[in-house]
Each structure stands twice: as C-alpha cells, then as structure tokens.
Design an enzyme around this catalytic site. Structure first.
Site, PDB file in Angstrom:
ATOM      1  N   LYS A 237      68.447  36.832 -14.615  1.00  0.00           N
ATOM      2  CA  LYS A 237      67.934  37.434 -13.374  1.00  0.00           C
ATOM      3  C   LYS A 237      68.628  36.708 -12.227  1.00  0.00           C
ATOM      4  O   LYS A 237      68.444  35.510 -12.051  1.00  0.00           O
ATOM      5  CB  LYS A 237      66.418  37.266 -13.310  1.00  0.00           C
ATOM      6  CG  LYS A 237      65.772  37.846 -12.049  1.00  0.00           C
ATOM      7  CD  LYS A 237      64.247  37.764 -12.180  1.00  0.00           C
ATOM      8  CE  LYS A 237      63.528  38.115 -10.894  1.00  0.00           C
ATOM      9  NZ  LYS A 237      62.078  37.860 -11.007  1.00  0.00           N
ATOM     10  N   TRP A 238      69.455  37.437 -11.457  1.00  0.00           N
ATOM     11  CA  TRP A 238      70.294  36.845 -10.393  1.00  0.00           C
ATOM     12  C   TRP A 238      69.626  37.164  -9.057  1.00  0.00           C
ATOM     13  O   TRP A 238      69.713  38.275  -8.559  1.00  0.00           O
ATOM     14  CB  TRP A 238      71.695  37.449 -10.453  1.00  0.00           C
ATOM     15  CG  TRP A 238      72.692  36.866  -9.502  1.00  0.00           C
ATOM     16  CD1 TRP A 238      72.679  36.947  -8.137  1.00  0.00           C
ATOM     17  CD2 TRP A 238      73.876  36.134  -9.838  1.00  0.00           C
ATOM     18  NE1 TRP A 238      73.777  36.307  -7.613  1.00  0.00           N
ATOM     19  CE2 TRP A 238      74.533  35.804  -8.627  1.00  0.00           C
ATOM     20  CE3 TRP A 238      74.447  35.729 -11.049  1.00  0.00           C
ATOM     21  CZ2 TRP A 238      75.737  35.092  -8.594  1.00  0.00           C
ATOM     22  CZ3 TRP A 238      75.645  35.022 -11.011  1.00  0.00           C
ATOM     23  CH2 TRP A 238      76.274  34.707  -9.786  1.00  0.00           C
ATOM     24  N   ASP A 239      68.960  36.172  -8.496  1.00  0.00           N
ATOM     25  CA  ASP A 239      68.135  36.410  -7.302  1.00  0.00           C
ATOM     26  C   ASP A 239      68.875  36.032  -6.025  1.00  0.00           C
ATOM     27  O   ASP A 239      69.887  35.301  -6.054  1.00  0.00           O
ATOM     28  CB  ASP A 239      66.831  35.598  -7.432  1.00  0.00           C
ATOM     29  CG  ASP A 239      65.640  36.288  -6.789  1.00  0.00           C
ATOM     30  OD1 ASP A 239      65.846  37.128  -5.910  1.00  0.00           O
ATOM     31  OD2 ASP A 239      64.494  35.964  -7.171  1.00  0.00           O
TER      32      ASP A 239
ATOM     33  N   ASP B 139      61.744  31.253 -11.776  1.00  0.00           N
ATOM     34  CA  ASP B 139      62.020  30.137 -10.867  1.00  0.00           C
ATOM     35  C   ASP B 139      61.250  28.860 -11.265  1.00  0.00           C
ATOM     36  O   ASP B 139      60.109  28.934 -11.719  1.00  0.00           O
ATOM     37  CB  ASP B 139      61.575  30.585  -9.468  1.00  0.00           C
ATOM     38  CG  ASP B 139      62.110  29.712  -8.370  1.00  0.00           C
ATOM     39  OD1 ASP B 139      62.736  28.689  -8.675  1.00  0.00           O
ATOM     40  OD2 ASP B 139      61.893  30.071  -7.198  1.00  0.00           O
TER      41      ASP B 139
ATOM     42  N   ARG C 259      62.938  30.803   3.772  1.00  0.00           N
ATOM     43  CA  ARG C 259      62.261  30.299   2.571  1.00  0.00           C
ATOM     44  C   ARG C 259      62.720  28.861   2.280  1.00  0.00           C
ATOM     45  O   ARG C 259      63.034  28.529   1.141  1.00  0.00           O
ATOM     46  CB  ARG C 259      62.530  31.195   1.367  1.00  0.00           C
ATOM     47  CG  ARG C 259      61.430  31.133   0.334  1.00  0.00           C
ATOM     48  CD  ARG C 259      61.830  31.799  -0.978  1.00  0.00           C
ATOM     49  NE  ARG C 259      60.696  31.846  -1.889  1.00  0.00           N
ATOM     50  CZ  ARG C 259      60.797  31.980  -3.190  1.00  0.00           C
ATOM     51  NH1 ARG C 259      61.969  32.082  -3.773  1.00  0.00           N
ATOM     52  NH2 ARG C 259      59.722  32.015  -3.938  1.00  0.00           N
TER      53      ARG C 259
ATOM     54  N   ASP D  77      59.142  43.357  -5.442  1.00  0.00           N
ATOM     55  CA  ASP D  77      58.175  42.334  -5.853  1.00  0.00           C
ATOM     56  C   ASP D  77      56.766  42.917  -5.927  1.00  0.00           C
ATOM     57  O   ASP D  77      55.844  42.236  -6.371  1.00  0.00           O
ATOM     58  CB  ASP D  77      58.186  41.168  -4.852  1.00  0.00           C
ATOM     59  CG  ASP D  77      59.253  40.141  -5.204  1.00  0.00           C
ATOM     60  OD1 ASP D  77      59.754  40.177  -6.344  1.00  0.00           O
ATOM     61  OD2 ASP D  77      59.589  39.311  -4.336  1.00  0.00           O
TER      62      ASP D  77
HETATM   63  C1  GLA Z   1      61.880  36.420  -5.698  1.00  0.00           C
HETATM   64  C2  GLA Z   1      61.842  37.430  -6.827  1.00  0.00           C
HETATM   65  C3  GLA Z   1      60.629  37.181  -7.674  1.00  0.00           C
HETATM   66  C4  GLA Z   1      60.679  35.759  -8.212  1.00  0.00           C
HETATM   67  C5  GLA Z   1      60.774  34.783  -7.062  1.00  0.00           C
HETATM   68  C6  GLA Z   1      60.980  33.372  -7.560  1.00  0.00           C
HETATM   69  O1  GLA Z   1      60.872  36.637  -4.783  1.00  0.00           O
HETATM   70  O2  GLA Z   1      61.851  38.731  -6.339  1.00  0.00           O
HETATM   71  O3  GLA Z   1      60.575  38.102  -8.736  1.00  0.00           O
HETATM   72  O4  GLA Z   1      61.769  35.628  -9.074  1.00  0.00           O
HETATM   73  O5  GLA Z   1      61.846  35.096  -6.201  1.00  0.00           O
HETATM   74  O6  GLA Z   1      61.078  32.460  -6.540  1.00  0.00           O
END
Ligand code: GLA
Length: 723
Positions: free
Chosen positions: A473-475, A364, A440, A545
């Site tokens: 990485k698709w969050d 991010d 958030r 996380d």
């Molecule tokens: C989420 C993901 C983390 C990271 C943050 C970035 O919490 O799980 O691994 O990528 O976002 O904002």
C-alpha cells in the site's frame, strides 16, 4: 479511419463512435466538427463533405479571432480567453502564433517514455495522426498527436524549441477542443468535486456563458477535484444524450477549463495547471505534456464510462494483476491504528483466516519509532518495540498460516523527527529563509532530485526482497508546499512540481517492474490521488478513508464515472463508523464493498456472532462474483446524488449482478422499480430462487426494489443467463 484531404486542407478522424474534423485556414488549425460518427455504413469515408465552410478571416477582418473554433487557442493576437499553448520568448512578450506545417499518419502509437500512458495491444490497435505547427518567429514547434483507440481519442503534445533563444512555456495543454453549442438548448458540465473522506462527488452545473475551471494546485490530482471534465446536453442522462469528456493521465496539479465564447462555442481543455507549471525550453530541447483521453458518447454517461472503463482495463499499465482476481484482504489500520504488537497482528491473522480472508495487510506504524503520526517517515527499518523479532519472522508466520502478507509505506515523505531528516535536512521540498510548512507533522521529499529517487528505490527494493511480501500500500498523506527545489537554478524553479512527478514516475516504474508479482495499491489519505497516472503503475487505489456504507455509495458511484471498479479498493469497516459515527448493517457494508476490490478494515474479534457470520458470508460471496465485478460491464442505474436510492449492476454474456440500496427508510414505501441495462432482450435470466425473466422484462418492466424497514438497507441479486 484517418484521412488527410490535401485538396480541401481538411483532416478527418473517424471511428464507429465519433468523428473529429480539422481544417486549416490561412495556416490556422480549426476544429470543424466533433460529434457522432459521420461514417455511414458502406459509404466511402473519404467522401464526407461538411455542409459549411469556416473562414479564418471572415470578411477580411483578422482581428476578432475569438469567434473561431480554434483547436489550439493562444492569447495576444485576437483570441481573448485561456490559452492552450503559450511561451514567453527572449524579447519578453508571449505572443505565440502557431501555424500549420504538416500532418502525417503514423504507423504506430507513440509511447511516452517517462509519463504514464495508454498503449495499443495486439487485439486492439490504434490509428495515429501527428500534426506539426510552428511559430516561425520564436521557433516554437508543437507536435499534436491524436490516436483513435478503443473508441476514444488519445492526445498528447510535444513542444520543441527550434529557435536560437530560450523560451519559457507557460501554457502546455494536453488537449483542447472547441465544441459548438446546439442552438435549441444549453449544455451542462460535470466534474468530480470532493474533500478528504468524501471524494469524487458528482457535480452538475450549467456550462453557462463564462469560464469554469476545475483544477488542483496541490501537487497531487487531489481529493478536491479529479482531472476530469465533461460537457453534456442539458437533457443528457445516464442512458442518453451527448457527452464530451476529458481525463488527464497525470497525478499532479492540473487544470481542466471550459470557456464559452461569444459565438456559442465551448472551448474545453485539460493539461498541466499554468498556475503551478512553467518550463524553460532551451534551443534544441523537447517538452512532452502528459497524455489526455477524450471520450465522446451519444449514449449518455454510461456510454462514456463504458469507453473509459474498457480503455483503462485493457490499455493502461503493465501490471500482471490487471486481469487477475484480487485477493480479499484484511487491513489492521482501523482495527489497531498505531497500537499493535506482533502477537496482535498474528491474532488478527487467525481471525482473518477464519473468515476466508486471503491477504493480511500491516498498515502504518511498523517502522522507526513510529507510535503516532509525529515521527519516523523516512526511517524504513523495523520498529523493534512493536516487532522485536523483526519483520521477516512476522511475515513468515503470517504466510505460514496460509495468508499472503502486505505492507504499508509512505515513501515520498520525511518526518522532521527522523534519522533521515537528521542526516539530510535539505532533502525535503523547502525554500531557504522560509518556514517549512508541515502537513500531518511531515514534510515531502524532493523527488525531483535523483539521489532522493534512488534512496526510495533502494529501500523499497531491499525490503521487498527481504521477505515474502505480496502486496504494497503506497500512501501519500499531504500536499505540496514550498515546491521550489533547492537544487534548481532560478530559471527552472517553476519546474519543480512537474519534475517531482517525473521523479515519482521513475521510482514507480523501477519499483513495480522489479517486483511484477507484487500487487501495488496506491493511496493518498484515501482517494487523494485516484487518477489514471497512478493506475498505470498500480492497478488499484484505496478509494476513500471513509467506508461508511451510505457515503461509499456516493463515492463509488462518482468514481465510476471514469474509473473501473477493478481500480477501487472497497472495505467493510466497524460501526459506529470511524468517520461518520453512523451505524449501518453489516450486510449493507458488505454489499457496497462488493462493488470494488473487497476487503475488511476492522478487528473481527469485536464483531457479534451474527455480524461475524455475515462477514464470512460476504467473503464467500466475493469469491463467487469477483470475476464479474472486475471484468464485467458496469452500469449505473440510480444515482444517490439525486435520490434516496442507489443502484448499479455488473454484467457479462453469462450473468448479471444487481445492487441496490436505500439511504433512509420511509413510511408507507411503495416499491420503486429499478431497470437493468446492457442485457440480451431475448435472453432468459434466472435469479437465485429459480425465478426466470427475459432481458426485455428486466430492462423495460424492471424489478421492484424491496427493503427491510430500516435505514441503510441494501440488496444484491445474481442472475444467470440460462438461454
Ligand atoms: C492514510 C490512509 C489510511 C491509513 C493511514 C495511515 O490516511 O488513507 O488508510 O493507511 O494513512 O497513517
């Protein structure tokens, strides 16, 4: 084997693993048997006779239907419980009386066009049955699909309005099954409960006499629960006892319900959550409910997991990566958070390369003017303050160092402080006249809208084509609120959550199939969307996380109930751990991370020389064992939920990797033993010191678990089969 016995109005579905017998009485579909296979070797499966008869109207009483083993219960006509299928009709009542019309054996397994699903392969074909039920008064038709595939029963339901007036579907279960409780014992329920940072904790409880509901209303399968439920013998263990499990191939709100009725029948069901999903079905329209997987095991929870793991590894999704060795990655998130420059990333790349890492992931903060989590989601162009030369030059430099490059996105979101929001404030989920609830500091794009889907597909394709990006990485970092699309008329507002999921699946299909060589990993604040729906498009998910070694033993153990280790991202992070403050040895962090797709989530520059050497050794070790951890048979050996210890193993015909750990050190420790599984009893297995054991010894006499005198110690042992 699927056999329709027209004479007895019974339908038998059987394989080596289970039998499932349905009967039709006065047009009502009943479940007469579900359990161990009734097919005996050499016997004619068509001759299976049940020793009992269940009458749909005992002694002529048509009222107390609650006592019947309904396959598809529906309230209002004598059933008093949660409905599997129900629709409100034009008269305003919701009586839904589905009666048997026909049963047909199909020549191939149907593919669900816009939903993730398992499919048959050349090596393993399915057998499929379609049963049609209909409510003559309203015209609602339900087609129930049952496929036997790889020892599992795969189900889905298609609802059609063959009437003249609109219907509103209020209950659309994907699978529903009555299971008769044994007379002599009671049964337990298992589900995977959690929260951010501690996902999929194994909960076991008495199935009781009442209703038990495992659900998400969040618009995501969620951290809080997983779309999984299992009913099991009270005495069942990892290795023995009967288990009846259900898992939904879906990433949105769901409900899995267990209800014990007065005749000691447990009705188990899974599907879309009636609390969050309704669907208007106009005359002539169809609605396809998500696919569900039902697994029966009479070899305990490991037996159940073997079936799920095999099914999801061999029959879910099309990614080229499913059977490939996954690269060892280093992700900069916990190393830098939002605070990085191009130089810092290049420095991390050098450090990573020195450890033997293969893929560098930029997380991010690389876009818009994102320097914290308050802005820029939606503005997917490079943050020139941090990367003044742009994205492509950085990617090319990293690739020039002999590493692959990966990039973080959170495509479904929009920050109120973004150019996208300034241009399209109505693109987010919202309800006019109400506050837009932020999570958030962000809102969610309304993926039920085609133009929003196309916008996401557009920027993803543009960025992935612009430079050599090998991994995404698709969050997804918040849950739905105000989930009533402003584009839908009032009759369809309640469809928003499901239309969102269909939109998301369209986007994922389009993006992932356009870049088949890219490895996609899904993420949702860690493991908030760890489900078979996401795994269909992206073969791995960031498990949590929380990378603390002690916490991870539990999270990975719980996750393994349903999902294979090849689906779990598992990283070494720095100490004190950022989520728990705990300090665990580097070796333990590494050995726990060997149990999934291995990576690092730290700045190697801050490591002591000893820890750096250990991290390097771990990276080396992964490369030696990842073929086994990705494709071997996984067995849980000792549960960290029941003890101070944890153990699991991966095995193939040729080798076995044993892992065990102890959370807290204890004085005067007398070594406990760990008993291996799934080995050849007569085979000879040799450990790294040249000591040889027979499979029978490893499984029956076990090995003593030896530990250093410290907290959070772990060990791994690789044994090769030499004879
Ligand atoms: C989420 C993901 C983390 C990271 C943050 C970035 O919490 O799980 O691994 O990528 O976002 O904002």
């Amino acid at each position: 084997m699927i056999y329709i016995n027209n004479e007895k109005t019974q339908i038998h579905l059987s394989c080596d693993n289970f039998s499932y017998v349905l009967g039709i009485q006065n047009g009502i579909l009943l479940n007469l048997y579900y359990g161990p296979s009734l097919m005996t070797e050499g016997a004619d499966p068509k001759a299976i006779e049940l020793g009992y008869h269940i009458d749909a109207y005992p002694s002529g009483a048509s009222f107390e239907l609650t006592r019947l083993p309904f396959e598809i219960p529906s309230t209002g006509s004598g059933w008093y419980g949660e409905s599997a299928i129900k629709a409100t009709n034009a008269q305003g009542d919701d009586l839904t009386q589905l009666k048997f019309v026909e049963a047909q054996i199909l020549s191939s397994m149907p593919e669900l066009a816009s939903l993730p699903h398992v499919h048959e392969t050349e090596e393993e074909k399915a057998e499929t049955l379609a049963i049609t039920l209909k409510d003559e008064l309203t015209g609602l038709k339900a087609t129930l699909y049952y496929s036997i595939l790889a020892g599992a029963l795969i189900r889905h339901t298609v609802l059609t309005n063959e009437g003249a007036a609109p219907l509103t579907l209020t209950h659309m279960a994907s699978a529903s099954t009555p299971i008769v409780l044994p007379m002599s014992s009671h049964m337990d329920l298992i589900h995977l409960k959690g929260a951010w940072g501690r996902e999929r904790q194994l909960v076991r409880t008495d199935a009781g006499q009442s209703i038990y509901r495992v659900e998400s209303q969040r618009g995501a399968s969620s951290h809080e629960e997983n779309p999984f439920i299992a009913l099991l013998d009270a005495g069942a263990t990892e290795d023995q006892g009967k288990v009846y499990a259900m898992n939904l191939i879906y990433s949105g709100s769901f409900a899995a319900v267990s209800q014990v009725k007065e005749n000691r029948i447990v009705h188990l069901s899974i599907g879309l959550n009636p609390e969050t999903h309704r669907w208007q079905l106009l005359p002539g329209e169809n609605f396809t409910a998500p696919q569900a997987v039902q697994v029966f095991s009479d070899q305990g929870l490991n037996g159940m997991s073997h079936i799920f793991h095999h099914l999801y590894r061999e029959h879910l999704g099309k990614s080229q990566w499913i059977h490939k060795e996954r690269p060892v990655l280093l992700n900069n998130w916990e190393a830098t958070y939002f605070n990085f420059t191009a130089d810092k990333i290049l420095h991390l790349a050098d450090e990573a390369k020195g450890l033997g890492v293969e893929l560098l992931v930029l997380d991010d903060g690389w876009f818009g003017h994102r320097n914290n989590d308050r802005s820029s989601l939606g503005d997917w162009y490079v943050n020139k303050d941090k990367l003044p030369e742009g994205l492509a030059p950085l990617v090319n430099q990293v690739v020039g160092k002999g590493l692959q490059f990966g990039l973080w996105f959170e495509p479904e979101m929009i920050s109120p402080d973004s150019d996208l929001y300034r241009a399209h404030a109505d693109w987010c989920l919202h309800v006019d006249g109400r506050a837009r609830t932020e999570g958030r500091h962000q809102l969610m794009l309304d993926l039920s809208r085609r133009e929003v889907q196309d916008y996401i597909i557009g920027f993803m394709k543009e960025i992935l084509s612009s430079c050599p990006i090998s991994y995404v990485k698709w969050d997804y970092n918040r849950n739905m609120t105000e989930a009533f699309s402003c584009m839908l008329p009032k009759e369809n507002k309640f469809e928003t959550q499901h239309r969102y999921m269909l939109g998301l699946y369209r986007v994922l299909e389009e993006v992932t199939s356009s870049f088949p060589e890219v490895l996609f990993e899904s993420c949702s604040g860690g493991g908030g969307r760890f489900d078979a729906g996401m795994l269909y498009y992206m073969p791995q998910t960031w498990t949590s996380d929380d990378s603390d070694a002690a916490e991870r033993m539990k999270i990975q153990y719980g996750t393994s109930l349903v999902y294979p280790s090849s689906a779990m991202g598992a990283h070494i992070s720095a100490v004190p751990n950022h989520q728990t403050g705990r300090v665990t040895p580097m070796k333990s962090r590494g050995e726990v991370a060997l149990g999934g797709n291995f990576g690092l989530e730290l700045d190697p520059g801050i490591l002591s020389p000893e820890d750096k050497e250990m991290a390097k050794a771990m990276v080396q070790k992964v490369k030696e064992v990842r073929h086994l951890t990705a494709n071997g048979v996984f067995d849980r050996l000792i549960s960290p939920f029941d003890s101070n210890f944890c153990a699991w193993q991966f095995s193939s015909e040729a080798e076995v990797l044993l892992f065990y750990g102890r959370t807290l050190s204890i004085p005067n420790y007398i070594p406990r033993r760990v008993y291996l599984r799934s080995l050849d009893p007569a085979g000879i297995y040799e450990d790294e010191n040249g000591t040889r054991y027979t499979g029978a010894v490893l499984m029956n006499a076990g090995l003593p678990m030896q530990f250093e005198q410290r907290d959070f110690d772990t060990k791994t042992m690789l044994l090769k089969k030499v004879q």
